[in-house]
Design a protein around this motif. Structure first.
Motif, PDB file in Angstrom:
ATOM      1  N   LEU A 156       0.812  -1.223   0.000  1.00 36.65           N
ATOM      2  CA  LEU A 156       0.000   0.000   0.000  1.00 36.65           C
ATOM      3  C   LEU A 156       0.843   1.268   0.000  1.00 36.65           C
ATOM      4  O   LEU A 156       0.411   2.297  -0.511  1.00 36.65           O
ATOM      5  N   GLY A 157       2.030   1.193   0.574  1.00 33.66           N
ATOM      6  CA  GLY A 157       2.899   2.362   0.637  1.00 33.66           C
ATOM      7  C   GLY A 157       3.435   2.781  -0.717  1.00 33.66           C
ATOM      8  O   GLY A 157       3.925   3.902  -0.881  1.00 33.66           O
ATOM      9  N   GLY A 158       3.352   1.898  -1.694  1.00 35.04           N
ATOM     10  CA  GLY A 158       3.774   2.236  -3.037  1.00 35.04           C
ATOM     11  C   GLY A 158       5.277   2.223  -3.271  1.00 35.04           C
ATOM     12  O   GLY A 158       5.750   2.664  -4.313  1.00 35.04           O
ATOM     13  N   ASN A 159       6.023   1.703  -2.312  1.00 30.62           N
ATOM     14  CA  ASN A 159       7.478   1.682  -2.439  1.00 30.62           C
ATOM     15  C   ASN A 159       7.945   0.226  -2.525  1.00 30.62           C
ATOM     16  O   ASN A 159       8.233  -0.409  -1.509  1.00 30.62           O
ATOM     17  N   GLN A 160       8.008  -0.293  -3.739  1.00 31.57           N
ATOM     18  CA  GLN A 160       8.357  -1.698  -3.936  1.00 31.57           C
ATOM     19  C   GLN A 160       9.760  -2.010  -3.439  1.00 31.57           C
ATOM     20  O   GLN A 160      10.023  -3.110  -2.943  1.00 31.57           O
ATOM     21  N   GLU A 161      10.677  -1.058  -3.551  1.00 23.51           N
ATOM     22  CA  GLU A 161      12.031  -1.282  -3.041  1.00 23.51           C
ATOM     23  C   GLU A 161      12.007  -1.530  -1.543  1.00 23.51           C
ATOM     24  O   GLU A 161      12.731  -2.388  -1.040  1.00 23.51           O
ATOM     25  N   LEU A 162      11.176  -0.790  -0.816  1.00 25.55           N
ATOM     26  CA  LEU A 162      11.059  -0.986   0.625  1.00 25.55           C
ATOM     27  C   LEU A 162      10.440  -2.350   0.929  1.00 25.55           C
ATOM     28  O   LEU A 162      10.904  -3.061   1.828  1.00 25.55           O
TER      29      LEU A 162
END
Length: 107
Positions: free
Chosen positions: A43-49
């Motif tokens: 949901l955060g939109g940060n695939q790297e994270l």
């Protein structure tokens, strides 16, 4: 429409976690929990994270047996999962922060 799909997926994963509480092994419960949390991170939109957290989890020892102190705490975790979905869907960041903190501390 994509967000609706993500929330639908989260709800299905939360239901799966609840089923594993009753019918699964401790390993299946642990894996259901990981799947839920990975999707929540999406949901955060940060695939790297998301990928970094998955990698860190693989490096550390998993503790499926000691993660929850009691059966009541496992059930509470399931309720918290559903509440985190609701807070996310309603874009209530403060409630989500409170729930995540409670979920981590397990009080």
């Amino acid at each position: 429409m994509l967000l609706l799909t993500i929330f639908d997926t989260l709800r299905k994963l939360a239901v799966h976690f609840d089923r594993m509480v009753l019918d699964g092994t401790m390993l299946e419960l642990y894996e259901a929990n990981l799947a839920f949390h990975r999707q929540l991170l999406v949901l955060g939109g940060n695939q790297e994270l998301v990928d970094l957290i998955a990698e860190i989890r693989q490096r550390t020892s998993s503790a499926p047996v000691t993660q929850w102190r009691t059966c009541a705490r496992i059930e509470q975790s399931g309720r918290e999962h559903r509440l985190m979905i609701d807070a996310s869907q309603h874009k209530d960041a403060e409630e989500l922060k409170r729930l995540v903190r409670q979920h981590i501390i397990q009080n």
